[in-house]
Design a protein around this motif. Structure first.
Motif, PDB file in Angstrom:
ATOM      1  N   ARG A  17     -28.793   1.673 -20.580  1.00  0.00           N
ATOM      2  CA  ARG A  17     -28.468   0.575 -22.081  1.00  0.00           C
ATOM      3  C   ARG A  17     -29.699   1.405 -23.235  1.00  0.00           C
ATOM      4  O   ARG A  17     -30.045   0.966 -24.038  1.00  0.00           O
ATOM      5  N   TRP A  18     -30.614   1.667 -22.663  1.00  0.00           N
ATOM      6  CA  TRP A  18     -31.656   2.135 -23.442  1.00  0.00           C
ATOM      7  C   TRP A  18     -31.732   2.468 -25.042  1.00  0.00           C
ATOM      8  O   TRP A  18     -32.415   1.756 -25.941  1.00  0.00           O
ATOM      9  N   HIS A  64     -33.191 -10.376 -19.146  1.00  0.00           N
ATOM     10  CA  HIS A  64     -32.433  -9.190 -17.225  1.00  0.00           C
ATOM     11  C   HIS A  64     -33.964  -9.563 -16.388  1.00  0.00           C
ATOM     12  O   HIS A  64     -35.041 -10.318 -16.341  1.00  0.00           O
ATOM     13  N   GLY A  85     -31.695  -5.604 -28.587  1.00  0.00           N
ATOM     14  CA  GLY A  85     -32.566  -6.570 -28.522  1.00  0.00           C
ATOM     15  C   GLY A  85     -32.189  -7.251 -29.194  1.00  0.00           C
ATOM     16  O   GLY A  85     -32.707  -8.700 -29.101  1.00  0.00           O
ATOM     17  N   ASP A 112     -30.105  -0.167 -27.123  1.00  0.00           N
ATOM     18  CA  ASP A 112     -30.722  -1.568 -26.891  1.00  0.00           C
ATOM     19  C   ASP A 112     -31.571  -2.426 -27.889  1.00  0.00           C
ATOM     20  O   ASP A 112     -32.323  -2.098 -28.526  1.00  0.00           O
ATOM     21  N   ASN A 138     -26.385  -4.087 -23.834  1.00  0.00           N
ATOM     22  CA  ASN A 138     -27.112  -5.022 -23.728  1.00  0.00           C
ATOM     23  C   ASN A 138     -27.777  -5.851 -22.244  1.00  0.00           C
ATOM     24  O   ASN A 138     -28.699  -6.009 -21.841  1.00  0.00           O
TER      25      ASN A 138
END
Length: 453
Positions: free
Chosen positions: A165-166, A177, A171, A169, A158
Motif C-alpha cells: 500500500r505504501w 486501519h 490517504g 497510499d 488504500n
C-alpha cells in the motif's frame, strides 16, 4: 533437482520465451532488471513444468487461485464450447451462461446474498463493494485491518494493510486501519483466543467511537486473511463484528477472494462461523482463474437501494461469457468430484498433522495455522522470543534466509508461496494425499536448510 517429466524438452524454445518476456513484459510488484521469471512449458493437475523437463508440485496454486488445479478437462471443454457459441457480449443483455453462473454462485453464498455483480477480478470486486456501501449509507469512511490485502486498484490498495500500500497510499480514500485478531503476535497482550477476541472487538469499537460511527460506511475483512498470514479468526470474532456493524448501521463486507470456493474446506470461509455479511467479494477460485472473473454477492437490503436508483458502476467485460461458462463448469466439477470435501479431508488428515510434525522437528517453525488447504508456517529465529526469521518487509540480504528456503523447495521440485517470514501451504483443493505428502517431504528438507543456516 526438480523432477523430470515425460514432456518434450526444448531448451531453445524456453530461451526464446524468456528472451521475449525480458524484452517486452512488464511484471507486477517487481524491479524489472533483477527478476528471473521461469519459462513455463505446461501444466496439469497439481504440477507444472519448464522447457528443461523439470516438474514442480504447485504448493502456491499460482496466486492461490487454481483451486481445481491446472487444465481441468471439464473447464477447458466448457470454455472451448462457449467460444464456439458466443464468445463475448455486453453486460446489459441477459445471457444464459451469465444468468446460470449468477444463480449457482447465489445458491452457494450464505444468507440472502442473492444478487451477483460480476467483475474481472478481486480488486474490482472490492472497489464496487465499497462503492455500494458508501452509496447505501451515505457515509464515506471504510475500516480495514493492517494485516490484509484487498487488491491493487485505487480504493483497494488504500484498504490493503500490507506494505504494498505504501507507495500508492494517498490517504484520500477515507480509509482507517485497525488491528485484527492474531494471537501469536497479539497487539492486545492476550494469552488465550478468548482474550484476543474480546480485546480485538473492544479495540474496534473504541476506534469506531473515536472516528465517529455516523461517518463509517463499511468494515471490510478478509474472512481468513490470506497473503498477510492465514490467520484464522478466533471463535466469536466475526459474529462480534457483525453485531457491531448492525448496532451502528455499518455495512459488513467479507472479502472471500482468496478464502472462498473450497480453500478452507467449505464453499466459503464464512460458513465455518455461520456469519452472513451484507456484501461478499469473490474471484480466484470461482473458476480457478481460467478466465478472469470476480464479483460481489449483494444482500437484499443493499440491492433494494438500487432498485429504482441507477448503480453508478460497470465494466465492459462484466459477466464475460467465457468466464461465466468456466465458473459453471468449475462449480459443477467441484460438486461432482467432492473437491470442497477433499480440501477439508486433506487439511484434517494430512496437511494439518504433517505440518505440526514438521514444527516439532524444526526449531525455525514458530507456529502452524490454517484449515482446509490454506495453511501457513511462521518461520522464526528464536521460538521463545518469536523473532521473525527475516524482518518485516525485508528485501535483499535481509531476506536471504527465506530466499534460501524457497530455493531449496524449488530444488526439491516444489513451488512454494513465500511472503515475508512465512511459507504458505496452499495446493489445489483437489490435491491428492500422495501429492500432499510429497510436498510435506520437500518442505521438511527445505526447513532443514533454514535450521542449518
Amino acid at each position: 533437482m526438480a523432477h523430470p517429466v515425460d514432456v518434450p524438452v526444448d531448451p531453445e524454445r524456453g530461451a526464446a520465451v524468456k528472451a521475449a518476456d525480458r524484452a517486452h513484459v512488464f511484471h507486477s510488484w517487481s524491479a524489472q532488471a533483477v527478476i528471473d521469471p521461469l519459462a513455463v512449458a505446461g501444466a496439469r493437475g497439481s504440477y507444472f513444468w519448464d522447457y528443461e523437463g523439470n516438474r514442480y508440485l504447485d504448493f502456491s496454486s499460482q496466486l492461490v487461485n487454481t483451486n481445481i488445479g491446472h487444465q481441468h478437462p471439464k473447464v477447458v471443454a466448457a470454455i472451448q464450447e462457449q467460444a464456439g457459441k458466443l464468445a463475448t457480449f455486453a453486460p446489459a443483455f441477459a445471457i444464459d451462461v451469465r444468468s446460470e453462473a449468477a444463480r449457482l454462485i447465489a445458491e452457494l453464498t450464505p444468507g440472502d446474498l442473492n444478487k451477483i455483480f460480476f467483475t474481472n477480478g478481486g480488486a474490482e470486486a472490492v472497489e464496487n463493494a465499497v462503492r455500494m456501501a458508501r452509496l447505501h449509507t451515505g457515509r464515506h469512511k471504510v475500516l480495514s485491518t493492517y494485516r490484509s490485502y484487498h487488491g491493487a486498484t485505487a480504493a483497494a490498495i488504500n484498504l490493503t494493510g500490507d506494505p504494498r500500500r505504501w507507495a500508492s497510499d494517498t490517504g484520500s480514500a477515507g480509509v482507517v486501519h485497525f488491528w485484527g485478531p492474531f494471537l501469536y503476535r497479539s497487539q492486545f497482550h492476550a494469552s488465550t483466543e478468548a482474550e484476543e477476541c474480546e480485546r480485538a472487538l473492544r479495540h474496534l469499537e473504541e476506534l469506531i467511537a473515536f472516528e465517529g460511527p455516523q461517518t463509517i460506511a463499511a468494515i471490510i475483512l478478509e474472512t481468513v486473511p490470506g497473503t498477510a498470514g492465514i490467520m484464522v479468526p478466533p471463535p466469536g470474532y466475526l459474529a462480534g463484528v457483525r453485531e457491531i456493524c448492525d448496532r451502528y448501521g455499518i455495512v459488513f463486507i467479507l472479502d472471500e477472494v482468496m478464502a472462498g470456493f473450497g480453500r478452507t474446506g467449505k464453499w466459503f470461509a464464512a460458513d465455518h462461523w455461520g456469519v452472513t455479511p451484507d456484501l461478499m467479494t469473490f474471484a480466484k477460485g470461482v473458476n480457478s482463474g481460467y478466465v478472469p472473473l470476480g464479483g460481489v454477492a449483494i444482500s437484499e437490503r443493499i440491492a433494494e437501494t438500487f432498485a429504482h436508483r441507477p448503480y453508478p458502476g460497470g465494466l465492459t467485460y462484466s459477466g464475460h461469457p467465457l468466464a461465466c461458462a468456466s465458473a459453471i463448469a468449475t462449480i459443477s466439477a467441484m460438486r461432482d468430484e467432492r473437491i470442497v470435501e477433499n480440501a477439508a479431508e486433506i487439511g484434517e488428515r494430512v496437511l494439518g498433522p504433517g505440518l505440526r510434525e514438521l514444527a516439532a522437528r524444526h526449531e525455525c517453525v514458530g507456529e502452524v495455522r490454517g484449515m482446509g488447504v490454506f495453511w501457513a508456517l511462521e518461520l522464526v529465529r528464536d521460538r521463545s522470543t518469536r523473532e521473525p526469521l527475516v524482518p518485516y518487509n525485508a528485501s535483499g540480504a535481509d531476506a536471504a534466509p527465506m530466499a534460501r528456503f524457497a530455493a531449496a523447495c524449488r530444488q526439491g521440485g516444489l513451488w512454494p508461496f513465500v511472503n515475508m517470514n512465512r511459507t504458505h501451504v496452499v495446493p489445489p483443493c483437489n490435491v491428492s494425499e500422495a501429492e500432499a505428502k510429497e510436498g510435506l517431504a520437500v518442505l521438511d528438507a527445505a526447513l532443514s536448510v533454514v535450521d542449518g543456516g
